[in-house]
Design an enzyme around this catalytic site. Structure first.
Site, mmCIF file in Angstrom:
data_model
loop_
_atom_site.group_PDB
_atom_site.id
_atom_site.type_symbol
_atom_site.label_atom_id
_atom_site.label_comp_id
_atom_site.label_asym_id
_atom_site.label_seq_id
_atom_site.Cartn_x
_atom_site.Cartn_y
_atom_site.Cartn_z
ATOM 1 N N CYS A 35 47.041 26.861 -17.457
ATOM 2 C CA CYS A 35 48.470 26.930 -17.157
ATOM 3 C C CYS A 35 48.945 28.356 -16.892
ATOM 4 C CB CYS A 35 49.269 26.346 -18.319
ATOM 5 S SG CYS A 35 49.038 27.296 -19.834
ATOM 6 N N CYS A 108 47.251 24.077 -25.402
ATOM 7 C CA CYS A 108 48.257 24.956 -26.016
ATOM 8 C C CYS A 108 47.777 25.394 -27.407
ATOM 9 C CB CYS A 108 49.603 24.254 -26.132
ATOM 10 S SG CYS A 108 50.101 23.364 -24.648
HETATM 11 FE FE1 FES Z 1 50.254 26.464 -21.324
HETATM 12 FE FE2 FES Z 1 51.139 25.052 -23.368
HETATM 13 S S1 FES Z 1 51.353 24.587 -21.247
HETATM 14 S S2 FES Z 1 50.022 26.904 -23.421
#
Ligand code: FES
Length: 157
Positions: A35, A108
């Site tokens: 992400c 995460c």
């Molecule tokens: Fe990237 Fe949670 S979406 S750390």
């Protein structure tokens, strides 16, 4: 709202141990290839009953709310743990009262676990016993530095 989202919302209402630690003994920074989020964790050690244990942990995150909530829980859980005990904690265990992360949010928790492991790897104090000069640098400050100044470890490494 799911139970999990509710627990994250409560944790974010009063996040614990957020911010750089000026007297830290060690720090670790990771970036998620999934992400693009980043998280840094600082550790301060102390001696208790003849053992080296974590006195305090703090974090700074350019991450999603789940990562902040997990880091808040994790930095509380780490207090009093030896480096070996801390290194054995899985991303699942670091979530504490948040409970298991939903599949979409597992990375995460891994971001927090990665920053912790990275900080533990670098926990040996340099010769002379002083903390490294850049240990207390903020994540925001590092991102403004020219490339090559900060070592950010990808989670997959
Ligand atoms: Fe990237 Fe949670 S979406 S750390």
């Amino acid at each position: 709202m799911s139970d999990f989202e509710d627990r994250v919302r409560k944790a974010l209402a009063d996040p614990q141990n957020q911010g750089e630690m000026s007297d830290a003994d060690s720090s670790g920074t990771v970036g998620s290839p999934d992400c693009g989020d980043m998280l840094r964790m600082w550790l301060k050690f102390t001696e208790k009953d003849g053992r080296k244990v974590i006195d305090r942990a703090s974090f700074q995150s350019f991450g999603c709310q789940t990562a902040v909530a997990v880091a808040s829980m994790a930095t509380e859980l780490l207090k009093g743990k030896t480096p070996e005990e801390a290194a054995r904690l899985s991303a699942d265990e670091l979530t504490g009262e948040l409970g298991p992360l939903p599949p979409m949010k597992i990375h995460c928790g891994q971001l927090v676990e990665g920053a912790l492991k990275n900080a533990l790897d670098g926990s040996a104090p340099p010769a002379g016993g002083a903390a490294p000069a850049d240990t207390a640098a903020t994540l925001a400050g590092d991102l403004q530095q020219p490339k090559g100044k900060v070592r950010i470890v990808p989670l997959d490494e």
